[in-house]
Write a protein that holds these residues in place. Structure first.
Motif, PDB file in Angstrom:
ATOM      1  N   PHE A   1       5.810  13.695   2.312  1.00 14.09           N
ATOM      2  CA  PHE A   1       5.543  14.942   1.713  1.00 14.09           C
ATOM      3  C   PHE A   1       3.909  15.340   1.745  1.00 14.09           C
ATOM      4  O   PHE A   1       3.338  16.366   1.394  1.00 14.09           O
ATOM      5  N   LEU A   2       3.249  14.308   2.283  1.00 12.21           N
ATOM      6  CA  LEU A   2       1.765  14.267   2.346  1.00 12.21           C
ATOM      7  C   LEU A   2       1.082  15.352   3.382  1.00 12.21           C
ATOM      8  O   LEU A   2       1.838  15.466   4.539  1.00 12.21           O
ATOM      9  N   GLY A   3       0.327  16.228   2.972  1.00 17.22           N
ATOM     10  CA  GLY A   3      -0.160  16.988   3.935  1.00 17.22           C
ATOM     11  C   GLY A   3      -1.382  16.405   4.924  1.00 17.22           C
ATOM     12  O   GLY A   3      -1.642  15.255   4.622  1.00 17.22           O
ATOM     13  N   ASP A   4      -2.158  17.119   5.727  1.00 15.76           N
ATOM     14  CA  ASP A   4      -3.127  16.560   6.606  1.00 15.76           C
ATOM     15  C   ASP A   4      -4.037  15.966   6.118  1.00 15.76           C
ATOM     16  O   ASP A   4      -4.658  14.698   6.478  1.00 15.76           O
ATOM     17  N   GLU A   5      -4.881  16.259   4.948  1.00 15.62           N
ATOM     18  CA  GLU A   5      -5.876  15.886   4.288  1.00 15.62           C
ATOM     19  C   GLU A   5      -5.465  14.333   3.689  1.00 15.62           C
ATOM     20  O   GLU A   5      -6.144  13.525   3.725  1.00 15.62           O
ATOM     21  N   SER A   6      -4.364  14.335   2.948  1.00 14.97           N
ATOM     22  CA  SER A   6      -3.901  12.946   2.352  1.00 14.97           C
ATOM     23  C   SER A   6      -3.595  12.072   3.414  1.00 14.97           C
ATOM     24  O   SER A   6      -4.086  11.025   3.292  1.00 14.97           O
ATOM     25  N   ARG A   7      -3.004  12.591   4.493  1.00 18.63           N
ATOM     26  CA  ARG A   7      -2.862  11.429   5.758  1.00 18.63           C
ATOM     27  C   ARG A   7      -4.017  11.051   6.460  1.00 18.63           C
ATOM     28  O   ARG A   7      -4.367   9.946   6.495  1.00 18.63           O
ATOM     29  N   ALA A   8      -5.143  12.057   6.547  1.00 21.86           N
ATOM     30  CA  ALA A   8      -6.403  11.494   7.099  1.00 21.86           C
ATOM     31  C   ALA A   8      -6.955  10.485   6.033  1.00 21.86           C
ATOM     32  O   ALA A   8      -7.465   9.655   6.841  1.00 21.86           O
ATOM     33  N   HIS A   9      -6.835  10.779   4.693  1.00 22.49           N
ATOM     34  CA  HIS A   9      -7.514   9.797   3.970  1.00 22.49           C
ATOM     35  C   HIS A   9      -6.645   8.482   4.194  1.00 22.49           C
ATOM     36  O   HIS A   9      -7.403   7.481   4.279  1.00 22.49           O
ATOM     37  N   PHE A  10      -5.499   8.212   4.027  1.00 22.37           N
ATOM     38  CA  PHE A  10      -4.767   7.022   4.195  1.00 22.37           C
ATOM     39  C   PHE A  10      -5.028   6.616   5.695  1.00 22.37           C
ATOM     40  O   PHE A  10      -5.404   5.342   5.656  1.00 22.37           O
TER      41      PHE A  10
ATOM     42  N   LEU B   1       0.698  -1.124  -0.017  1.00 17.04           N
ATOM     43  CA  LEU B   1       0.235   0.071   0.083  1.00 17.04           C
ATOM     44  C   LEU B   1       0.872   1.293   0.036  1.00 17.04           C
ATOM     45  O   LEU B   1       1.867   1.098   0.430  1.00 17.04           O
ATOM     46  N   ASN B   2       0.296   2.190  -0.731  1.00 17.65           N
ATOM     47  CA  ASN B   2       1.034   3.637  -0.601  1.00 17.65           C
ATOM     48  C   ASN B   2       0.085   4.542  -0.811  1.00 17.65           C
ATOM     49  O   ASN B   2      -1.003   4.494  -1.403  1.00 17.65           O
ATOM     50  N   SER B   3       0.340   5.862  -0.629  1.00 21.64           N
ATOM     51  CA  SER B   3      -0.053   6.988  -0.927  1.00 21.64           C
ATOM     52  C   SER B   3       0.563   7.807  -1.879  1.00 21.64           C
ATOM     53  O   SER B   3       1.668   8.384  -1.575  1.00 21.64           O
ATOM     54  N   LEU B   4       0.224   8.307  -2.996  1.00 16.51           N
ATOM     55  CA  LEU B   4       0.595   9.260  -3.858  1.00 16.51           C
ATOM     56  C   LEU B   4       0.170  10.796  -3.719  1.00 16.51           C
ATOM     57  O   LEU B   4       0.820  11.790  -4.380  1.00 16.51           O
ATOM     58  N   GLY B   5      -0.755  11.074  -2.758  1.00 18.76           N
ATOM     59  CA  GLY B   5      -1.060  12.220  -2.456  1.00 18.76           C
ATOM     60  C   GLY B   5      -1.839  13.000  -3.433  1.00 18.76           C
ATOM     61  O   GLY B   5      -2.106  12.650  -4.458  1.00 18.76           O
ATOM     62  N   GLN B   6      -1.633  14.326  -3.237  1.00 13.02           N
ATOM     63  CA  GLN B   6      -2.589  15.342  -4.099  1.00 13.02           C
ATOM     64  C   GLN B   6      -1.407  16.120  -5.191  1.00 13.02           C
ATOM     65  O   GLN B   6      -0.077  16.228  -4.715  1.00 13.02           O
TER      66      GLN B   6
ATOM     67  N   SER C   1      17.185   5.396  -1.398  1.00 13.59           N
ATOM     68  CA  SER C   1      17.646   6.543  -0.427  1.00 13.59           C
ATOM     69  C   SER C   1      16.817   7.660  -1.008  1.00 13.59           C
ATOM     70  O   SER C   1      17.013   8.703  -0.380  1.00 13.59           O
ATOM     71  N   ALA C   2      16.189   7.692  -2.108  1.00 14.62           N
ATOM     72  CA  ALA C   2      15.189   8.768  -2.536  1.00 14.62           C
ATOM     73  C   ALA C   2      14.305   9.387  -1.475  1.00 14.62           C
ATOM     74  O   ALA C   2      13.779   8.472  -0.744  1.00 14.62           O
ATOM     75  N   PRO C   3      14.005  10.480  -1.651  1.00 12.17           N
ATOM     76  CA  PRO C   3      12.945  11.317  -0.675  1.00 12.17           C
ATOM     77  C   PRO C   3      11.458  10.609  -1.137  1.00 12.17           C
ATOM     78  O   PRO C   3      11.407  10.373  -2.332  1.00 12.17           O
ATOM     79  N   ARG C   4      10.775  10.082  -0.007  1.00 11.58           N
ATOM     80  CA  ARG C   4       9.639   9.569  -0.055  1.00 11.58           C
ATOM     81  C   ARG C   4       8.636  10.607  -0.244  1.00 11.58           C
ATOM     82  O   ARG C   4       8.259  11.241   0.710  1.00 11.58           O
ATOM     83  N   LEU C   5       7.752  10.125  -1.287  1.00 10.13           N
ATOM     84  CA  LEU C   5       6.591  10.983  -1.482  1.00 10.13           C
ATOM     85  C   LEU C   5       5.578  11.068  -0.309  1.00 10.13           C
ATOM     86  O   LEU C   5       5.124  11.913   0.343  1.00 10.13           O
ATOM     87  N   PHE C   6       5.546   9.835   0.289  1.00  9.94           N
ATOM     88  CA  PHE C   6       4.747   9.705   1.702  1.00  9.94           C
ATOM     89  C   PHE C   6       4.970  10.648   2.768  1.00  9.94           C
ATOM     90  O   PHE C   6       4.037  11.323   3.346  1.00  9.94           O
TER      91      PHE C   6
END
Ligand code: ATP
Ligand code: MG
Length: 426
Positions: free
Chosen positions: A231-240, A168-173, A224-229
């Motif tokens: 960078f997620l904001g509150d709304e994306s986190r809440a969804h996830f 599972l992952n979230s790609l955010g907005q 070692s790349a920066p993870r999109l996860f």
């Protein structure tokens, strides 16, 4: 004079499904359709050919599929560029927009059929393959995200599969992706020396996809790349978090995989894959995710959506390892006959038994009883119905049980024709 014609083989990477195997497909599809109905999904069927621009715009110019895997040709009648669908979501969304399906309600739909990609054929990777494509259009989630995943876990159970796990992952907005993208490009610039040709070419046009590489030399850089996860904001986190909570309620285990980006541009927010170790390197049996921007991108009124596609060949390969799909015999009753009158009677008896709900093969042509019985046996039928001159005269049939059941194997009974169906039922 006889002319020898050369055989013509199937196109490379495109498989025939032969008898026996075809029965397994059919059984599988029955299970799948039952399962989809039990969640209220309704069938849709879109054309295999679409305008090429549907995929270049929908899937994204800088993706494996659009860059190198599509079967595209020019329609010689009008010069249109057409493409054989490499996946089904774009077509389903096009149809939903074209026919205004989301006008007053969201839609749960599914489609089963072939897709085409010009890839190197190997186990689990073909040029024509089949997908079960499921789309929930007009739903914002995360309840529907969870429902889709719970639904898949039910299918694995129904098929007796225990070795598939959820990533599972979230790609955010879009805004979160933009911030991450800048950080990622900086990372890629620092590691330019380990990037392969695709990586070099995509680092500015589609940097996220550079991480989706299968090249072992690039794994450390990708890890070692920066993870999109992050960078997620509150709304994306809440969804996830909402999704994770519902999965917890349903007792579904998952692994957060920050590297999971999926091969198509249209995804955002929730993305997931079901993978197994039992299929070699083609271990993903199902991939899906949210595509809240796609409907608008394809000219529709903005609406959120989520869907997934199951690879049928890979899943069937997995099922064959666990023998979880029962394959029915060719028929239940095989009718053998001797003499022209008995053959005519056999045709009638066959129809009578089919009226009563049996599947019946009436031996075609004439042959010795012995060779007809061989066929009857090979058909897997439970019962042979035997018709000869005596049976015609007495309007009876001899019935022989071909499979061992309650010691009845080999025994033969004489039964009046008008009672035949009833006796076979009992
Ligand atoms: P992969 O990383 O294996 O190439 P993908 O991300 O390109 O997969 P999707 O576009 O997500 O695949 O397609 C959904 C599912 O269809 C895959 O999970 C897989 O089971 C199946 N699939 C994709 N391409 C093929 C193919 N060429 N042959 C057989 N099955 C395929
Ligand atoms: Mg692929």
């Amino acid at each position: 004079m006889t002319q020898a014609f050369q055989k013509i083989a199937a196109v490379r990477g495109m498989n025939d499904v032969l008898p026996g195997e075809g029965t397994r497909w059919e059984q599988f599809e029955e299970i799948v359709r039952d399962w989809l109905r039990s969640y209220g999904y309704r069938n849709v069927r879109m054309p295999i050919l679409e305008h090429t621009r549907l995929f270049t715009r929908g899937i994204g110019e800088v993706t494996d599929i659009v860059e190198k895997e599509m079967y595209t040709f020019t329609d010689s009648l009008n010069g249109d560029s057409l493409t054989m669908r490499p996946e089904m979501t774009a077509g389903v969304v096009r149809a939903a927009i074209e026919h205004n399906l989301l006008y007053d309600r969201p839609q749960r739909v599914y489609s089963i059929g072939p897709a085409f990609r010009h890839e190197r054929p190997q186990r689990g990777r073909y040029r024509q393959f089949h997908q079960i494509d499921v789309e929930a259009l007009g739903f914002a989630g995360p309840d529907i995200d969870a429902e889709l995943i719970v639904m898949l876990s039910r299918l694995w159970k129904r098929l007796g599969l225990t070795d598939v796990r959820l990533e599972l992952n979230s790609l955010g907005q879009p805004a979160e992706r933009a911030a991450h993208r800048a950080a990622l490009i900086a990372h890629l610039e620092q590691h330019r020396d380990v990037l392969d040709e695709d990586g070099q070419r995509r680092m500015y046009s589609n940097p996220l996809r550079v991480l989706d590489t299968k090249n072992p030399a690039m794994q450390a850089m990708a890890d070692s790349a920066p993870r999109l996860f992050d960078f997620l904001g509150d709304e994306s986190r809440a969804h996830f978090d909402g999704l994770c909570q519902l999965l917890g309620d349903a007792g579904i285990e998952y692994r957060l995989n920050p590297r999971l980006v999926r091969g198509l541009d249209y995804y955002n927010s929730t993305v997931f894959e079901w993978v197994t170790d039992r299929l070699g390197s083609q271990g993903t049996v199902c991939g899906g995710g949210r595509y809240d921007g796609l409907i608008e991108l394809l000219g529709g009124k903005p609406a959120p959506a989520i869907g997934f596609a199951i690879g049928v060949e890979r899943l069937l390969d997995l099922c064959s390892q666990t023998a979880s799909i029962d394959i029915p015999p060719e028929c239940e009753v095989y009718v053998v006959h001797q003499g022209p009158d008995a053959q005519r009677l056999a045709a009638r008896v066959g129809e009578q038994l089919r009226d009563a709900g049996f599947s019946v093969i009436v031996h075609a042509g004439s042959a010795s009883f012995k060779s007809q019985f061989k066929r009857a046996d090979a058909s897997g039928a439970r019962v042979a119905v035997i018709l000869g001159a005596d049976e015609v005269a007495s309007q009876t049939a001899s019935v022989k049980f071909l499979r061992a059941e309650a010691g009845s194997e080999g025994s033969q009974q004489q039964i009046a024709l008008d009672r035949l169906a009833d006796v076979l039922k009992s």
